[in-house]
Design an enzyme around this catalytic site. Structure first.
Site, PDB file in Angstrom:
ATOM      1  N   CYS A   2       0.861  -1.168   0.000  1.00 57.49           N
ATOM      2  CA  CYS A   2       0.000   0.000   0.000  1.00 57.49           C
ATOM      3  C   CYS A   2       0.902   1.224   0.000  1.00 57.49           C
ATOM      4  CB  CYS A   2      -0.941   0.104   1.192  1.00 57.49           C
ATOM      5  SG  CYS A   2      -2.077  -1.258   1.354  1.00 57.49           S
ATOM      6  N   ARG A  27       3.391  -0.216  -5.135  1.00 55.06           N
ATOM      7  CA  ARG A  27       3.168  -0.792  -3.809  1.00 55.06           C
ATOM      8  C   ARG A  27       1.821  -1.503  -3.707  1.00 55.06           C
ATOM      9  NH1 ARG A  27       6.847   1.367  -0.154  1.00 55.06           N
ATOM     10  NH2 ARG A  27       5.577   0.673   1.572  1.00 55.06           N
ATOM     11  N   TRP A  75      -2.999  -2.518  -1.612  1.00 52.64           N
ATOM     12  CA  TRP A  75      -2.823  -3.941  -1.903  1.00 52.64           C
ATOM     13  C   TRP A  75      -3.616  -4.652  -0.817  1.00 52.64           C
ATOM     14  CZ3 TRP A  75      -0.715  -8.358   0.427  1.00 52.64           C
ATOM     15  CH2 TRP A  75      -0.521  -9.453  -0.438  1.00 52.64           C
ATOM     16  N   ASN A  99      -0.878   1.988   5.762  1.00 54.81           N
ATOM     17  CA  ASN A  99      -0.106   0.921   5.118  1.00 54.81           C
ATOM     18  C   ASN A  99       0.374  -0.011   6.236  1.00 54.81           C
ATOM     19  OD1 ASN A  99       3.357   0.999   4.119  1.00 54.81           O
ATOM     20  ND2 ASN A  99       1.906  -0.618   3.746  1.00 54.81           N
ATOM     21  N   GLY A 100       0.091  -1.310   6.109  1.00 57.16           N
ATOM     22  CA  GLY A 100       0.530  -2.255   7.137  1.00 57.16           C
ATOM     23  C   GLY A 100      -0.624  -3.139   7.567  1.00 57.16           C
ATOM     24  N   GLU A 479      14.589 -18.526 -10.977  1.00 61.29           N
ATOM     25  CA  GLU A 479      14.260 -17.106 -11.160  1.00 61.29           C
ATOM     26  C   GLU A 479      13.558 -16.890 -12.516  1.00 61.29           C
ATOM     27  OE1 GLU A 479      13.837 -14.343  -9.943  1.00 61.29           O
ATOM     28  OE2 GLU A 479      14.216 -12.840 -11.474  1.00 61.29           O
ATOM     29  N   LYS A 483       9.875 -15.298 -13.020  1.00 58.93           N
ATOM     30  CA  LYS A 483       9.671 -14.126 -13.885  1.00 58.93           C
ATOM     31  C   LYS A 483       8.527 -14.401 -14.857  1.00 58.93           C
ATOM     32  CE  LYS A 483      11.320 -11.496 -12.806  1.00 58.93           C
ATOM     33  NZ  LYS A 483      12.070 -11.123 -11.669  1.00 58.93           N
ATOM     34  N   GLU A 486       5.130 -14.620 -12.990  1.00 59.04           N
ATOM     35  CA  GLU A 486       4.688 -13.322 -12.461  1.00 59.04           C
ATOM     36  C   GLU A 486       3.985 -12.467 -13.498  1.00 59.04           C
ATOM     37  OE1 GLU A 486       7.572 -11.333  -9.217  1.00 59.04           O
ATOM     38  OE2 GLU A 486       8.592 -11.815 -11.073  1.00 59.04           O
ATOM     39  N   HIS A 502      14.233 -37.374 -12.284  1.00 55.90           N
ATOM     40  CA  HIS A 502      13.590 -37.786 -11.034  1.00 55.90           C
ATOM     41  C   HIS A 502      12.165 -37.250 -10.903  1.00 55.90           C
ATOM     42  CE1 HIS A 502      17.279 -39.550  -9.691  1.00 55.90           C
ATOM     43  NE2 HIS A 502      17.933 -38.408  -9.909  1.00 55.90           N
ATOM     44  N   LYS A 602       5.162  -4.644  -5.405  1.00 60.65           N
ATOM     45  CA  LYS A 602       6.624  -4.652  -5.438  1.00 60.65           C
ATOM     46  C   LYS A 602       7.228  -4.700  -4.042  1.00 60.65           C
ATOM     47  CE  LYS A 602      10.498  -3.137  -7.862  1.00 60.65           C
ATOM     48  NZ  LYS A 602      10.758  -4.470  -8.375  1.00 60.65           N
TER      49      LYS A 602
END
Ligand code: G6P
Length: 607
Positions: A2, A27, A75, A99-100, A479, A483, A486, A502, A602
């Site tokens: 946020c 955010r 968010w 925010n939090g 990674e 990517k 996402e 395996h 982010k």
């Protein structure tokens, strides 16, 4: 997560609040809203689910304005991303943005409910507005009412509070979540970060954890947790405004991929003495006294740590445990007294990483912070600063911050190897020369874009994609898969190539692209065998390699992406570019929102 912003001014603020919000959209972007104090002494607000453009449409239809206001981009944590749950939240004359997470919000709601307070949202945040309003009703002035509310909150917050009838003040407070004060000529600001305030002022005060602040048009007072007046330095953060523009690029992610030669160059120059071709000593660390490194991080940063493990162990003989911060903090890790903790974080605010570091600190460990935001919480709690110099990264999917993390960690690994007598001066020089070549090699690596773009048409049609690699290319494969997931929403997995037989081999058919990340190194022949195994099962193979690799195995792979021939030490940094381009162009092909993919944010400042 946020983003919050507030302005106390003598001029209209709504347009500027919205401009600041756009810079905070990284955010979170589930909903947004703005509230102002009106000339008649009331509070008016506009809110909208979805992105800030939706709020702009609402404001166009039903404009509001005032000279004091707060705004928020959300968010969602508590409550769906609806208009009802969007900030600002109000109670009587009070409006707040938060925010939090308020962890005791159930108890507070029950307590306030028993006193007759009704709630209009499902959020934890609304309790803050209700508490301040209760304080005012009991006769407290706005400052005291805000303090009364803040003292009752458990959890993490950055909050901005305005009160009808009091256009002369705005109150801010932070615990756990970041908050800065911006100082202008005849106005003051609150914001989640300096980038949000960059269009208005370069002069910023970073509040310490537990601080609260009262801002007026031209001045502000900061108080610490105990209520004592404190001075916090004003820092000039010039230049942040320009860095947060897209320029000629279609997306921030594209711009940030292209910025990597420069960003990595900046980062390396912090660590490397080019004249002596050595790594400058890392202040405050004696690597001969350290017997283990505990690396903690989340997301992309955790894959940078996982790659660095190969360097620290291979070069310096220093054992490294890499942990996802959210697991580490709850699993009672067995830390040795001579362990050092290293956190890796772009934002420096990730809640789980911060909590993992708190744990390390309480065990008496020295903390190193590989962090991109110098004034962030993690940077400030680190004993050893290991900065990355990527500049602001706006695209939610991390690119240049990742390669800068790798560059910084590679330098630290070389420093550790030298200090521990594992490499001699010649070997240090050879490694440093390879590192110094990295920016140039990254520029050459940008030429892989055309191939990646061409192949993205194939990936865009896939339901599943497998990335495979050996050695340090194994974490790079993870990674790469992250990517792609996402930003293109295609399911992808990153595996160690040797692990193929395996399990993952069962997934292979002619519809599942298998991407090998394999510039030539001592393991290339083994990777070539894995390629054969996939081809034998009709798996369409894309091989990312160098010229030598293409000569050896190019004929068996269906498609090739050929990059520069580089020292294997720096290859994970250079070849990151290929997987970034694959994800980027696949997402563009699919038409997804590249810079702001669904459900993500982010900076993740909640657990
Ligand atoms: C979020 C971001 C990722 C990032 C992770 C860790 O999930 O979307 O891109 O890698 O947080 O963030 P940090 O700021 O600690 O590197």
């Amino acid at each position: 997560m946020c983003g919050i912003i507030g302005v106390v001014s003598g001029q209209p603020v709504v347009d500027r609040l919205v401009e600041g919000l756009k810079r905070l959209e990284y955010r979170g972007y589930d909903s947004s809203g703005v509230a102002v104090l009106t000339q008649t002494g009331g509070v008016e607000r506009r809110r909208a689910p979805g992105k800030i453009s939706a709020l702009e449409a609402v404001l166009d239809k039903t404009p509001i304005d005032g000279v004091v206001g707060i705004a928020h981009t959300r968010w969602a944590t508590h409550g769906a991303p609806t208009e009802m749950n969007a900030h600002p939240h109000t109670a009587g004359p009070v409006a707040i943005v938060h925010n939090g997470i308020i962890e005791n919000y159930r108890e507070l709601r029950a307590e306030l409910g028993a006193k007759g307070v009704t709630f209009h949202s499902d959020t934890d945040s609304e309790t803050i507005a209700a508490l301040v309003a209760t304080g005012l009703e009991s006769g407290l002035d706005p400052e005291a009412a805000a303090k009364y509310a803040i003292d009752k909150l458990e959890g993490a917050f950055a909050v901005a509070i305005i009160v009808a009838d009091r256009p002369d003040i705005m109150i801010g407070a932070r615990r756990g979540s970041p908050l800065v004060v911006g100082v202008g000529a005849d106005e003051c600001y609150l914001g989640s970060d300096a980038i949000a305030l960059a269009p208005f002022t370069d002069n910023v005060v970073y509040l310490e954890d537990g601080d609260w602040v009262v801002i007026h048009r031209g001045e502000y007072e900061v108080y610490d947790e105990k209520g004592g007046r404190v001075e916090r330095p004003v820092k000039n953060v010039g230049g942040a405004a320009a860095l947060a523009e897209k320029g000629n690029h279609r997306h921030f992610m594209e711009k940030e991929i292209h910025e990597q030669p420069e960003a990595v160059g900046h980062t390396l120059s912090h660590y490397i003495d080019p004249t002596s071709e050595t790594i400058r000593p890392i202040a405050d660390v004696d690597f001969t006294k350290i017997d283990r490194i505990a690396m903690v991080a989340c997301g992309t940063a955790s894959y940078a740590a996982a790659i660095a493990k190969y360097w620290f162990e291979g070069l310096a003989g220093l054992p490294v445990d890499v942990d996802i911060a959210s697991e580490f903090r709850y699993r009672a890790p067995a830390l040795s007294p001579n362990s050092m903790a290293i956190a890796v974080s772009q934002s420096g605010e990730t809640a789980d990483t911060l909590a993992a570091l708190d744990l390390c600190k309480s065990e008496g460990l020295k903390i190193g912070g590989v962090v991109n935001v110098p004034e962030s919480s993690i940077a400030r709690m680190s004993d050893v600063s290991l900065p990355t110099k990527a500049g602001p990264e706006i695209g939610v999917a991390s690119t240049k911050a990742f390669t800068c993390q790798l560059a910084a960690l590679a330098c630290v690994a070389v420093a550790a190897a030298r200090a521990r007598g594992r490499i001699d001066a010649d070997e240090e020089r050879r490694l440093v020369r390879a590192l110094m070549e990295t920016p140039r090699r990254l520029s050459e690596a940008l030429d892989m874009e055309e191939d990646a773009k061409r192949l993205s048409t194939k990936l865009a049609e896939a339901r599943d994609v497998l990335y495979l690699g050996r050695g340090a290319f194994f974490p790079l494969a993870m990674e790469a898969a992250l990517k792609l997931k996402e930003i293109s929403y295609i399911h992808a997995e990153g595996y160690a190539a040797g692990e193929l037989k395996h399990g993952p081999i069962a997934l292979i058919d002619k519809h599942t692209p298998v991407i090998f990340i394999a510039p030539t190194d001592h393991l290339f022949a083994k990777t070539a065998s894995s390629i054969q195994e996939v081809v034998a099962r009709e798996g369409p193979v894309i091989l990312i390699t160098d010229k030598n690799g293409a000569d050896q195995a190019g004929d068996i792979a269906q498609d090739l992406i050929v990059g520069p021939s580089v020292d294997p030490f720096i290859a994970p940094i250079v070849y990151s570019v290929a997987v970034q381009f694959l994800a980027y162009h696949t997402a563009v092909m699919k038409g997804t929102d590249v810079d702001q993919p669904r459900n993500l944010a982010k900076s993740v400042t909640v657990e």
